[in-house]
Design a protein around this motif. Structure first.
Motif, PDB file in Angstrom:
ATOM      1  N   VAL A  54      -9.847 -12.895 -15.978  1.00 19.02           N
ATOM      2  CA  VAL A  54      -9.031 -11.952 -15.148  1.00 19.02           C
ATOM      3  C   VAL A  54      -8.176 -12.731 -14.336  1.00 19.02           C
ATOM      4  N   SER A  55      -6.986 -12.354 -13.679  1.00 18.86           N
ATOM      5  CA  SER A  55      -6.291 -13.161 -12.824  1.00 18.86           C
ATOM      6  C   SER A  55      -5.672 -12.215 -11.630  1.00 18.86           C
ATOM      7  N   ARG A  56      -5.141 -12.965 -10.834  1.00 19.81           N
ATOM      8  CA  ARG A  56      -4.389 -12.056  -9.784  1.00 19.81           C
ATOM      9  C   ARG A  56      -3.150 -11.105 -10.325  1.00 19.81           C
ATOM     10  N   ALA A  57      -2.736 -11.565 -11.551  1.00 18.58           N
ATOM     11  CA  ALA A  57      -1.857 -10.826 -12.177  1.00 18.58           C
ATOM     12  C   ALA A  57      -2.206  -9.586 -13.232  1.00 18.58           C
ATOM     13  N   THR A  58      -3.431  -9.476 -13.285  1.00 20.97           N
ATOM     14  CA  THR A  58      -4.082  -8.542 -14.358  1.00 20.97           C
ATOM     15  C   THR A  58      -3.778  -7.109 -13.825  1.00 20.97           C
ATOM     16  N   TRP A  59      -3.502  -6.299 -14.956  1.00 20.41           N
ATOM     17  CA  TRP A  59      -3.278  -4.840 -14.572  1.00 20.41           C
ATOM     18  C   TRP A  59      -4.564  -4.090 -14.807  1.00 20.41           C
ATOM     19  N   ILE A 174       4.871  10.289 -17.662  1.00 23.23           N
ATOM     20  CA  ILE A 174       4.784   8.823 -18.301  1.00 23.23           C
ATOM     21  C   ILE A 174       6.206   8.429 -18.245  1.00 23.23           C
ATOM     22  N   ASP A 175       7.364   9.304 -18.233  1.00 25.09           N
ATOM     23  CA  ASP A 175       8.621   8.852 -18.108  1.00 25.09           C
ATOM     24  C   ASP A 175       9.178   8.502 -16.831  1.00 25.09           C
ATOM     25  N   GLN A 176       8.712   8.914 -15.505  1.00 22.77           N
ATOM     26  CA  GLN A 176       9.057   9.023 -14.565  1.00 22.77           C
ATOM     27  C   GLN A 176       9.058   7.295 -13.891  1.00 22.77           C
ATOM     28  N   PRO A 177       9.984   7.362 -12.649  1.00 22.09           N
ATOM     29  CA  PRO A 177      10.108   5.803 -12.441  1.00 22.09           C
ATOM     30  C   PRO A 177       9.078   5.647 -11.354  1.00 22.09           C
ATOM     31  N   LEU A 178       8.552   4.342 -11.365  1.00 25.87           N
ATOM     32  CA  LEU A 178       7.372   3.898 -10.481  1.00 25.87           C
ATOM     33  C   LEU A 178       7.931   2.787  -9.725  1.00 25.87           C
ATOM     34  N   PRO A 179       7.196   2.459  -8.332  1.00 26.61           N
ATOM     35  CA  PRO A 179       7.460   1.125  -7.806  1.00 26.61           C
ATOM     36  C   PRO A 179       7.115   0.033  -8.679  1.00 26.61           C
ATOM     37  N   GLU A 180       7.565  -1.059  -7.996  1.00 26.51           N
ATOM     38  CA  GLU A 180       7.144  -2.210  -8.875  1.00 26.51           C
ATOM     39  C   GLU A 180       5.745  -2.602  -8.909  1.00 26.51           C
ATOM     40  N   ARG A 181       5.212  -3.108  -9.990  1.00 29.58           N
ATOM     41  CA  ARG A 181       3.858  -3.470 -10.317  1.00 29.58           C
ATOM     42  C   ARG A 181       2.812  -2.269 -10.197  1.00 29.58           C
ATOM     43  N   CYS A 191      -3.642  -6.383 -19.431  1.00 27.44           N
ATOM     44  CA  CYS A 191      -4.387  -5.543 -18.922  1.00 27.44           C
ATOM     45  C   CYS A 191      -5.793  -5.847 -19.107  1.00 27.44           C
ATOM     46  N   ALA A 192      -6.632  -5.361 -18.161  1.00 30.45           N
ATOM     47  CA  ALA A 192      -8.045  -5.548 -18.187  1.00 30.45           C
ATOM     48  C   ALA A 192      -8.796  -4.299 -19.063  1.00 30.45           C
ATOM     49  N   ILE A 229      -3.304  -5.801  -8.221  1.00 30.70           N
ATOM     50  CA  ILE A 229      -3.852  -5.715  -6.857  1.00 30.70           C
ATOM     51  C   ILE A 229      -2.488  -5.849  -5.894  1.00 30.70           C
ATOM     52  N   ASP A 230      -1.580  -6.668  -6.116  1.00 28.15           N
ATOM     53  CA  ASP A 230      -0.533  -6.654  -5.142  1.00 28.15           C
ATOM     54  C   ASP A 230       0.152  -5.512  -5.127  1.00 28.15           C
ATOM     55  N   GLY A 231       0.276  -4.793  -6.409  1.00 27.03           N
ATOM     56  CA  GLY A 231       0.904  -3.464  -6.199  1.00 27.03           C
ATOM     57  C   GLY A 231       0.129  -2.449  -5.348  1.00 27.03           C
ATOM     58  N   VAL A 232      -1.055  -2.312  -5.579  1.00 27.66           N
ATOM     59  CA  VAL A 232      -2.073  -1.672  -4.525  1.00 27.66           C
ATOM     60  C   VAL A 232      -1.752  -2.024  -3.234  1.00 27.66           C
ATOM     61  N   LEU A 233      -2.068  -3.127  -2.817  1.00 27.68           N
ATOM     62  CA  LEU A 233      -1.799  -3.839  -1.547  1.00 27.68           C
ATOM     63  C   LEU A 233      -0.312  -3.301  -0.833  1.00 27.68           C
ATOM     64  N   ASP A 234       0.767  -3.462  -1.741  1.00 25.72           N
ATOM     65  CA  ASP A 234       2.010  -3.238  -1.231  1.00 25.72           C
ATOM     66  C   ASP A 234       2.114  -1.702  -1.045  1.00 25.72           C
ATOM     67  N   PHE A 235       1.345  -0.818  -1.764  1.00 24.46           N
ATOM     68  CA  PHE A 235       1.461   0.818  -1.486  1.00 24.46           C
ATOM     69  C   PHE A 235       0.453   0.912  -0.221  1.00 24.46           C
ATOM     70  N   ALA A 236      -0.704   0.219  -0.063  1.00 25.89           N
ATOM     71  CA  ALA A 236      -1.436   0.309   1.261  1.00 25.89           C
ATOM     72  C   ALA A 236      -0.718  -0.064   2.362  1.00 25.89           C
ATOM     73  N   ARG A 237      -0.085  -1.288   2.398  1.00 28.03           N
ATOM     74  CA  ARG A 237       0.589  -1.696   3.647  1.00 28.03           C
ATOM     75  C   ARG A 237       1.701  -0.610   3.995  1.00 28.03           C
ATOM     76  N   SER A 238       2.489   0.238   2.990  1.00 26.69           N
ATOM     77  CA  SER A 238       3.394   1.018   3.237  1.00 26.69           C
ATOM     78  C   SER A 238       2.816   2.334   3.925  1.00 26.69           C
ATOM     79  N   LEU A 239       1.639   2.495   3.912  1.00 22.12           N
ATOM     80  CA  LEU A 239       1.116   3.626   4.655  1.00 22.12           C
ATOM     81  C   LEU A 239       0.710   3.080   6.010  1.00 22.12           C
ATOM     82  N   LEU A 240       0.087   1.708   6.077  1.00 23.33           N
ATOM     83  CA  LEU A 240      -0.047   1.157   7.407  1.00 23.33           C
ATOM     84  C   LEU A 240       0.898   1.018   8.285  1.00 23.33           C
ATOM     85  N   ASP A 241       2.158   0.602   7.776  1.00 21.90           N
ATOM     86  CA  ASP A 241       3.255   0.457   8.571  1.00 21.90           C
ATOM     87  C   ASP A 241       4.154   1.762   8.680  1.00 21.90           C
ATOM     88  N   GLY A 242       3.759   2.812   7.933  1.00 22.14           N
ATOM     89  CA  GLY A 242       4.682   3.973   8.027  1.00 22.14           C
ATOM     90  C   GLY A 242       6.056   3.779   7.276  1.00 22.14           C
TER      91      GLY A 242
END
Length: 339
Positions: A54-59, A174-181, A191-192, A229-242
Motif C-alpha cells: 500500500v502507499s499514500r497514493a493507493t485508491w 458513474i459519468d458525473q464529474p468529481l473532485p480531484e482524487r 487500487c487496494a 487519503i489526500d482526496g478524503v482529507l481535502d474534502f474534510a478540510r473543506s468542511l472544517l474551513d467552510g
C-alpha cells in the motif's frame, strides 16, 4: 509540535492490526482547519493473488463514505442552487416513484428524511439477485412495495437519493464529474483489493465491492466512490474551513435530526466508531470495506482511516470497530497534547 511528530503514535493501533493479520493494509491521515496534514501507511494493497504494498497514493473503495462525500454533499449543493429543498418530497424530482399508488408512503418521503435515515425503508435489499440490468433495477427500487418498519440506517434511502441526482443531472452517477482524487472509474492497478467475490468469481480490485452498486451500473447513491487519503482529507478540510459548503449546509450536517443522525452523517454518541474522546460536535461515517472519516469541529481536526479489511474475505473478524475506536482515542489524546 506539528502533526508529523505524532503520526507514528496515532498509527500504532493500525500497525498492530496489520502485524496481527487482522487487516492487510491501512492509510491514516489527519488534517486541521488551517490545512496542516500528516499521513502514515503500512501493509498491503493486495495479498491475493500476489502481494503489493500500500502507499499514500493507493485508491480505496470508499464504500458508504460515498453517502457523505458524494451524495449528501451533492444534494446540499443542489439545495444551495435552489434546485431542491431538504423538505421537498422525492416525487418532485422522481414523479414515477410508486406511480401505481398515489397514496404510497414512499411518495411522501423527503430529501431530509432519506439523508438522515428517518424513513420506513429497510437497511438493505439484495437487488443484485434480481438481475444486473441497471435500468430495470432502478425501476424495481422505485416500484417496490417496501414493507413498513422503524427508521434504520438504510442503503435504500441513498439509492433513491442517487436516482434523484441522476434525474436532475440527466446523467448516470458513474459519468458525473468529481473532485480531484475521487473517481467512480479508478485505474485498478492503483487500487487496494477488496474481496475474493464468489458471485463475480474474482478478486475485486478497482470495481465497486458492493454488489448492489455493481449491479446498478458501478455507482449508486450509497456506494461506488473511490478515493485516496489526500482526496478524503481535502474534502474534510473543506468542511472544517467552510469552503466546501455554505454555512447553512454546514449547520445541516452538524445539527441532529435524530439521536445519532444529522443530515447525512452520524453524530457523536458514546460507543461509536470514532472513540469517546472527541467532542460532541463531531460527525463521522464508516464504509463496509474498512474506511472511515471523522470531523471534530470543536477542535478543527479531522482524521480518516482507510483499510481494505474485507480482503480477501469479509467472513472473518477484522476487529475494525476496536481499531477505529482505538485510533480515534489516540488521535484526540495526542492532538490535545499539542496544546
Amino acid at each position: 509540535m506539528p502533526l508529523t511528530d505524532l503520526i507514528d503514535k496515532v498509527f500504532a493501533p493500525a500497525a498492530n492490526s496489520i502485524e496481527n493479520g487482522n487487516i492487510p493494509g491501512a492509510v491514516l491521515g489527519l488534517v486541521t482547519a488551517d490545512g496542516e496534514r500528516s499521513v502514515r501507511w503500512a501493509g498491503y494493497a493486495q495479498i491475493e493473488p500476489v502481494r503489493e504494498n500500500v502507499s499514500r497514493a493507493t485508491w480505496f473503495d470508499l464504500a458508504s463514505l460515498t453517502k457523505v462525500i458524494f451524495t449528501t454533499t451533492r444534494i446540499l449543493q443542489l439545495v444551495e442552487e435552489g434546485r431542491v429543498a431538504l423538505d421537498d418530497p422525492l416525487v418532485n424530482v422522481i414523479p414515477d416513484l410508486r406511480q401505481y399508488d398515489m397514496n404510497a408512503a414512499e411518495r411522501r418521503l423527503t430529501f431530509r428524511q432519506c439523508l438522515a435515515h428517518q424513513t420506513h425503508l429497510p437497511a438493505v435489499e439484495p437487488l443484485y439477485t434480481y438481475g444486473q440490468d441497471p435500468n430495470t433495477l432502478r425501476a424495481f427500487v422505485l416500484q417496490r412495495v417496501w414493507q413498513p418498519g422503524p427508521p434504520v440506517y438504510s442503503d435504500i434511502n441513498y439509492i433513491l437519493l442517487g436516482i434523484a441526482i441522476e434525474r436532475i443531472a440527466g446523467q448516470a452517477l458513474i459519468d458525473q464529474p468529481l473532485p480531484e482524487r475521487f473517481s467512480f472509474r479508478p485505474d485498478p492497478k492503483l487500487c487496494a483489493a477488496t474481496e475474493k467475490d464468489t458471485w463475480r468469481g474474482r478478486v475485486i480490485r478497482g470495481e465497486v465491492h458492493d454488489e448492489n452498486a455493481f449491479a446498478l451500473g458501478g455507482a449508486s447513491g450509497h456506494a461506488g466512490l473511490f478515493g485516496t487519503i489526500d482526496g478524503v482529507l481535502d474534502f474534510a478540510r473543506s468542511l472544517l474551513d467552510g469552503s466546501g459548503l455554505s454555512p447553512d449546509s454546514i449547520k445541516a450536517i452538524r445539527r441532529r435530526e435524530a439521536e445519532k443522525r444529522t443530515v447525512g452523517w452520524e453524530g457523536f454518541y458514546p460507543g461509536w466508531h470514532g472513540g469517546d474522546s472527541c467532542s460532541p460536535d463531531t460527525i463521522g461515517h464508516t464504509g463496509f470495506t474498512g474506511t472511515g472519516l471523522w470531523i471534530d469541529f470543536e477542535r478543527g481536526l479531522a482524521w480518516s482511516l482507510l483499510t481494505n479489511r474485507v480482503h480477501p474475505s469479509r467472513h472473518k473478524d477484522s476487529g475494525i470497530l476496536a481499531l477505529r475506536r482505538a485510533t480515534g482515542e489516540q488521535v484526540i489524546a495526542l492532538f490535545d497534547q499539542l496544546g
